[in-house]
Design an enzyme around this catalytic site. Structure first.
Site, short mmCIF file in Angstrom:
data_model
loop_
_atom_site.label_atom_id
_atom_site.label_comp_id
_atom_site.label_asym_id
_atom_site.label_seq_id
_atom_site.Cartn_x
_atom_site.Cartn_y
_atom_site.Cartn_z
N CYS A 243 -5.35 -1.65 7.16
CA CYS A 243 -5.92 -1.22 5.88
C CYS A 243 -7.03 -0.18 6.10
O CYS A 243 -6.75 0.95 6.47
CB CYS A 243 -6.40 -2.43 5.09
N HIS A 370 -1.28 -5.57 5.03
CA HIS A 370 -1.89 -6.66 5.79
C HIS A 370 -0.78 -7.55 6.38
O HIS A 370 -0.43 -8.58 5.80
CB HIS A 370 -2.80 -7.49 4.88
N GLU A 372 -0.88 -9.62 8.73
CA GLU A 372 -1.31 -10.95 9.17
C GLU A 372 -0.96 -12.03 8.16
O GLU A 372 -0.81 -13.20 8.52
CB GLU A 372 -2.81 -10.97 9.45
#
Length: 412
Positions: A243, A370, A372
């Site tokens: 990001c 993102h 993750e």
């Protein structure tokens, strides 16, 4: 407590066959007596019943395995069967907890209580999970990753990033040594105010096998992040930007490789002479509420010659979760690609830049999304996996083997 009342009301709407209450309680064991105390559990269950909820299962947390007389006492005074009292003691890793639960019949209980369609595939999954937990306890090699962020004093802010890194490290049979570095400590202001802290931060950064710059907001610490990114690019240290980390990687490249010294983000400098990172068209400057680009979005790969595309399984597009309100200015892309910073992933309209990769670098990747958030212990996030593979010197060999994220990794 409003959420308890919400659960109380919801149980009637969902009906008993679709609703199960699991109460977690601590069973302390004072060092003075060594006796496991059941009174806190009895009191908490009584309070829960007073609020209109009756536990189907009582999960008892303890430092040591709970003795059978203690379990039977909890069963008697909390009005549940002994098999409904589940004991979870401290184990070598959290990956062992599912096996403790399964060994005490929790899977069987839920299958019967909620009529769940649990079959052989779930049994196979548990077998793979057990192998993973065994490997976790036997790891010998370590990989050091430096996380350069501004919220390092509140490490829970990066819990999803930590888990994604841990999933990837485990996949390649390495322990994760994660160093949290406050990006402000890398800046000249810290050098002037606290030289020791400044030099310690840089020593930690230079020792890292890989560098990760996660997301964030605001100007504080951005100079430190830019310096960490510059080090990763110049010294060819594996790097992943998430990001804001990707946006800063583009700014760093513009300033130091394209000689665009005034390149900046309108988040930091609204009147930047070279607005490289800009407000999204639907974002009204000054109005932050409800202006973020959120949720799962599709990213289309522009080329087959992409590290991330291969890590994702050589697919034409991916879908990952987004959370941002600024983006790279699409009008300046050609200047970067002429110098080797390639924008290999874009949104479905080809207007938003989603993935960058630097040519002639072991691993210099930035993503606007993102990844993750979708990482799982048995299915690590490809961008994070790529970082760990590069940091351990295994990326090229893995790419030559076809980048398959299945059996070859879990069988080691």
């Amino acid at each position: 407590m409003p959420f308890v009342e919400a659960f109380r009301q919801f149980q009637f709407k969902a009906k008993r066959e679709n609703f199960c209450t699991v109460h977690v309680s601590l069973v302390p064991q004072p060092s003075t007596t060594g006796e496991q105390k059941t009174k806190p559990t009895q009191i908490s269950v009584r309070a829960l019943r007073g609020l209109g909820l009756s536990p189907d299962l009582i999960i008892c947390r303890s430092s040591m395995p709970i003795e059978m007389p203690v379990k039977e006492k909890i069963s008697m005074f909390c009005h549940v069967k002994p098999e409904q009292v589940i004991c979870i003691h401290d184990v070598s890793s959290t990956y062992r907890v599912p096996m403790l639960l399964e060994g005490q019949g929790v899977v069987k209980y839920f299958k019967e209580r909620l009529s769940l369609p649990i079959g052989d595939s779930e049994t196979h999954l548990l077998f793979k999970w057990r192998n993973m937990a065994d490997r976790y306890d036997k790891l010998q090699k370590a990989c050091t990753i430096a996380l350069v962020g501004k919220y390092t004093k509140l490490r829970d802010c990066y819990s999803s990033v930590f888990k994604a890194l841990e999933h990837s490290a485990l996949a390649i049979n390495h322990k994760l040594n994660l160093m949290y570095i406050d990006s402000l400590d890398l800046e000249q202001i810290t050098k002037a105010e606290d030289p020791v802290k400044f030099h310690e931060a840089w020593q930690k950064l230079c020792k890292a096998d890989g560098i990760l710059v996660p997301g964030g907001f605001g100007t504080r610490g951005t100079l430190g992040k830019l310096q960490a990114i510059s080090l990763a690019r110049a010294k060819k240290i594996p790097f992943l930007g998430i990001c804001l980390g990707m946006q800063l990687a583009v700014i760093e490249f513009a300033r130091n490789c394209l000689n665009l010294k005034d390149a900046d983000s309108t988040e930091f400098e609204p009147n930047a002479s070279i607005p490289l990172v800009i407000d999204m068209p639907e974002h009204n400057p000054g109005e932050l509420e409800g202006t973020m680009r959120l949720g799962s979005r599709r990213t289309v790969f522009r080329t087959e010659d992409s590290i991330l595309r291969k890590l994702y399984g050589d697919v034409p597009f991916i879908e990952e979760r987004h959370r941002h309100r600024y983006e790279v200015n699409p009008k300046m892309i050609s200047q970067f690609e002429q110098k080797g910073l390639n924008f290999v992933g874009q949104d479905v309209d080809g207007k938003r830049m989603e993935i960058i990769e630097l040519a002639n670098h072991p691993y210099f990747v930035g993503v606007q999304f993102h990844p993750e958030f979708s990482s799982r212990p048995l299915k690590p996030s490809p961008p994070y996996l790529g970082l760990l593979l590069a940091a351990t010197g295994n990326l090229n060999a893995y790419m030559q083997q076809g980048c398959q994220l299945a059996s070859s990794l879990w069988s080691n």
